[in-house]
Design a protein around this motif. Structure first.
Motif, mmCIF file in Angstrom:
data_model
loop_
_atom_site.group_PDB
_atom_site.id
_atom_site.type_symbol
_atom_site.label_atom_id
_atom_site.label_comp_id
_atom_site.label_asym_id
_atom_site.label_seq_id
_atom_site.Cartn_x
_atom_site.Cartn_y
_atom_site.Cartn_z
ATOM 1 N N TYR A 303 0.826 -1.208 0.000
ATOM 2 C CA TYR A 303 0.000 0.000 0.000
ATOM 3 C C TYR A 303 0.862 1.260 0.000
ATOM 4 N N GLU A 304 1.856 1.312 0.880
ATOM 5 C CA GLU A 304 2.689 2.509 0.976
ATOM 6 C C GLU A 304 3.481 2.735 -0.311
ATOM 7 N N ALA A 305 3.952 1.661 -0.922
ATOM 8 C CA ALA A 305 4.705 1.800 -2.172
ATOM 9 C C ALA A 305 3.831 2.374 -3.282
ATOM 10 N N VAL A 306 2.614 1.852 -3.417
ATOM 11 C CA VAL A 306 1.694 2.327 -4.451
ATOM 12 C C VAL A 306 1.207 3.740 -4.136
ATOM 13 N N HIS A 307 0.920 3.981 -2.870
ATOM 14 C CA HIS A 307 0.344 5.268 -2.460
ATOM 15 C C HIS A 307 1.351 6.407 -2.550
ATOM 16 N N LEU A 308 2.605 6.135 -2.175
ATOM 17 C CA LEU A 308 3.589 7.207 -2.060
ATOM 18 C C LEU A 308 4.442 7.388 -3.311
ATOM 19 N N TYR A 531 -9.338 9.917 -3.133
ATOM 20 C CA TYR A 531 -8.893 9.213 -1.939
ATOM 21 C C TYR A 531 -8.084 10.138 -1.033
ATOM 22 N N SER A 532 -8.388 10.109 0.248
ATOM 23 C CA SER A 532 -7.656 10.890 1.239
ATOM 24 C C SER A 532 -7.409 10.015 2.457
ATOM 25 N N GLU A 533 -6.168 9.618 2.646
ATOM 26 C CA GLU A 533 -5.843 8.745 3.784
ATOM 27 C C GLU A 533 -5.957 9.472 5.111
ATOM 28 N N GLN A 534 -5.415 10.679 5.171
ATOM 29 C CA GLN A 534 -5.299 11.367 6.458
ATOM 30 C C GLN A 534 -6.645 11.636 7.118
ATOM 31 N N HIS A 535 -7.606 12.074 6.344
ATOM 32 C CA HIS A 535 -8.868 12.496 6.943
ATOM 33 C C HIS A 535 -9.825 11.338 7.198
ATOM 34 N N LYS A 536 -9.786 10.321 6.343
ATOM 35 C CA LYS A 536 -10.787 9.263 6.449
ATOM 36 C C LYS A 536 -10.239 7.928 6.935
ATOM 37 N N GLU A 537 -8.962 7.680 6.713
ATOM 38 C CA GLU A 537 -8.421 6.353 6.999
ATOM 39 C C GLU A 537 -7.373 6.349 8.109
ATOM 40 N N ALA A 538 -7.108 7.503 8.716
ATOM 41 C CA ALA A 538 -6.038 7.589 9.716
ATOM 42 C C ALA A 538 -6.259 6.626 10.874
ATOM 43 N N ALA A 539 -7.480 6.538 11.364
ATOM 44 C CA ALA A 539 -7.766 5.657 12.500
ATOM 45 C C ALA A 539 -7.521 4.195 12.137
#
Length: 574
Positions: A303-308, A531-539
């Motif tokens: 996930y981090e490789a694809v996302h970043l 897609y927004s990781e920080q606001h919706k997926e942080a938890a």
């Protein structure tokens, strides 16, 4: 003559006439666990200590046995041991380096056990002392970086990675692990990339390197500038990115292979591919499957490789020989603890296109295909969509008091709409389309109930009027399918004097009546919210990383740090 037995750091005579004798290293540990400086009476104490084989169990047990007050009394000696370990990492004598690395692992884990409920601050103070922390941690990180990048012992590199994983996972919530501030300042990012880009190092250490990188990327990722995020996002070296992709693909392939072997033991045939993943999503009840456990760490790394990193997208489609067909190299690999299916590091048969050129007779694969196969296995127990709707409806009162359930219901219905509208373009066979319709018809009561619920709430003037109305609009094609085919099925049964139709008979009715079915084109199915990781997926990611941290720490067991291979490698040292 009496035989000598070794147990728990003690040397025992088979005759009970004498008191047990302690190993020399255990006696030296006991000196450290006093308030006196152990080098006062023996100036060569620290030099001799690192020539002794480490007794991990005794050292960690000794630390865990002390209460907080007792531990504070020997803090100066613990600090001194930690500092001498760091000094020993710079020596040429390999046995000293090995013993220093293992002692550091034991110290970190032992002190962690006494500070489970506290932050990394207390751990830093107990290990090294606040006044010397910055310099000592700088020296430690530089030594580890040098050992990882050097052309030397693979076993030493393995221990370095184990030590770093100990450091990173010393607290469950890695963002509360203040020790990692020093890992951020004194980056080992380039050393990790070097491991991933080298075929030999990647084969031996790629799994640990990828897991370590995934964890470091998640340190305070929403609160401050994380240098590992910044650096990972700009990596463009093809060999490095492909190396990372191969490690991930190998871990997933190994899981697929293990599952295939396990399923064959149950005599249920080969594992399902994408078809079963899609099919089971729409089936309300399915046969019981073999239990599975996901490899969270590897999935996070992917996930981090694809996302970043936008350059990693090309790695997903990079062809390589099917890994399950390759022969495992004969080189030794570090021992690993037995863990559940899917969480074990892969065997060391990670390969690259440069190491084994593609051959026309060799079956090829890529990371995306491997991931889809893996997903099909993991999702086989997701029986995640009609049953999900049933859950929402049966718990309407409780859920509506806290959540807007219509957002989730709309997503589920629109997933059906996506397959109804565009399924013929990506479903593997025409029969898959027929089976989708069959399931909708078979489970029509659930859709009828959903429609009744949203109709009731959309006609009220409450807060759910608008979101419920959106679900009503989304249900138009599903209800058209039900209302079109149900009378046809009833008529077929009446004409043929059949009280209950079989699946094949229902599918025959479906195939014979497509031409008279009228559906509406659903707007917006090809649109999505950015897609927004920080606001919706942080938890979600916070809990995921916590789970990975706990699992990694648990699996760094004693046999992971076994000295047997190390001593063989350095057999020239007596």
């Amino acid at each position: 003559m009496a035989q000598t037995e070794k147990k728990g750091g003690l040397l025992r005579k088979s005759s009970a006439s004498k008191k047990p004798l302690k190993e020399k290293v255990v006696l030296m540990y006991d000196e450290i666990f006093t308030t006196e400086d152990p080098s006062k009476c023996n100036p060569r104490f620290w030099e001799e200590l690192f020539l002794m084989k480490v007794n991990l169990e005794y050292l960690e047990g000794k630390l865990e046995a002390l209460d907080g007050e007792e531990l504070m009394k020997i803090k100066d000696n613990i600090n001194c041991l930690f500092q001498h370990c760091i000094q020993a990492l710079g020596e040429e004598h390999p046995i000293r380096v090995v013993n220093a690395l293992q002692t550091l692992c034991a110290l970190i884990r032992g002190v962690h056990q006494k500070n489970k409920s506290t932050s990394g601050f207390d751990i830093i103070n107990m290990l090294v002392g606040f006044d010397k922390a910055e310099l000592c941690m700088k020296n430690l990180m530089e030594s580890l970086d040098s050992l990882l990048c050097a052309e030397g012992s693979e076993s030493l590199k393995s221990l370095c990675l184990k030590l770093l994983l100990c450091l990173v996972t010393v607290t469950d919530n890695i963002s509360q692990n203040t020790i990692l501030e020093y890992v951020m300042i004194n980056s080992i990012f380039e050393a990790i990339l070097q491991i991933l880009s080298s075929p030999l190092s990647r084969r031996e250490h790629g799994y640990d390197a990828v897991v370590l990188l995934a964890l470091l990327v998640n340190y305070r990722k929403y609160e401050s500038v994380n240098p590992y995020i910044v650096k990972l996002s700009i990596v463009d070296d093809e060999a490095t990115l492909n190396g990372m992709g191969l490690v991930i693909a190998q871990a997933l392939s190994e899981y697929n292979r293990q599952y295939k072997d396990k399923e064959e033991e149950h005599q249920t045939g080969f594992f399902s591919a994408l078809t079963n993943m899609v099919g089971s999503m729409f089936i309300a009840d399915a046969d019981e499957k073999i239990s599975v456990q996901t490899n969270e760490a590897i999935l996070l790394a992917l996930y981090e490789a694809v996302h970043l990193n936008r350059n990693f997208i090309t790695v997903l489609a990079q062809s390589h020989p099917e890994m399950g067909l390759m022969t495992t190299p004969t080189s030794p690999i570090p021992m690993t603890p037995v863990t559940p299916l899917g969480t074990t590091p892969p065997s060391s048969d990670v390969i690259s296109s440069a190491e084994l050129p593609l051959d026309a007779d060799v079956q090829t694969s890529n990371l995306l295909i491997t991931f889809l196969k893996y997903s099909s296995i993991v999702m086989q127990d997701t029986k995640a969509l009609i049953n999900l709707l049933k859950f929402l409806m049966s718990n309407e009162t409780v859920l509506l008091a806290k959540h807007n359930i219509f957002t989730l219901a709309l997503m589920v219905v629109n997933l059906f709409n996506m397959f109804i509208t565009y399924g013929d373009t990506f479903l593997p066979t025409p029969s898959s389309y027929d089976e989708l319709y069959y399931e909708i018809i078979r489970m029509h009561q659930n859709f009828d109930n959903l429609y009744s619920m949203v109709l009731r709430l959309s006609t009220n003037a409450g807060q759910w009027k608008e979101p419920a109305s959106k679900v009503i609009h989304a249900l138009v094609n599903i209800r058209a399918i039900i209302n079109h085919f149900n009378p046809k099925i009833e008529s077929y049964a009446a004409v043929n004097h059949i009280s209950q139709l079989s699946e094949d008979q229902v599918l025959e009715v479906v195939r014979s009546n497509y031409d008279t079915l009228t559906l509406k084109l659903q707007d917006g199915l090809d649109q999505y919210e950015r897609y927004s990781e920080q606001h919706k997926e942080a938890a979600f990611f916070k809990e995921l990383v916590r789970s990975i941290s706990i699992n990694v720490r648990k699996n760094l067991a004693f046999n992971t740090l076994s000295q047997e291979l190390l001593l063989k490698e350095f057999s020239t040292i007596s």
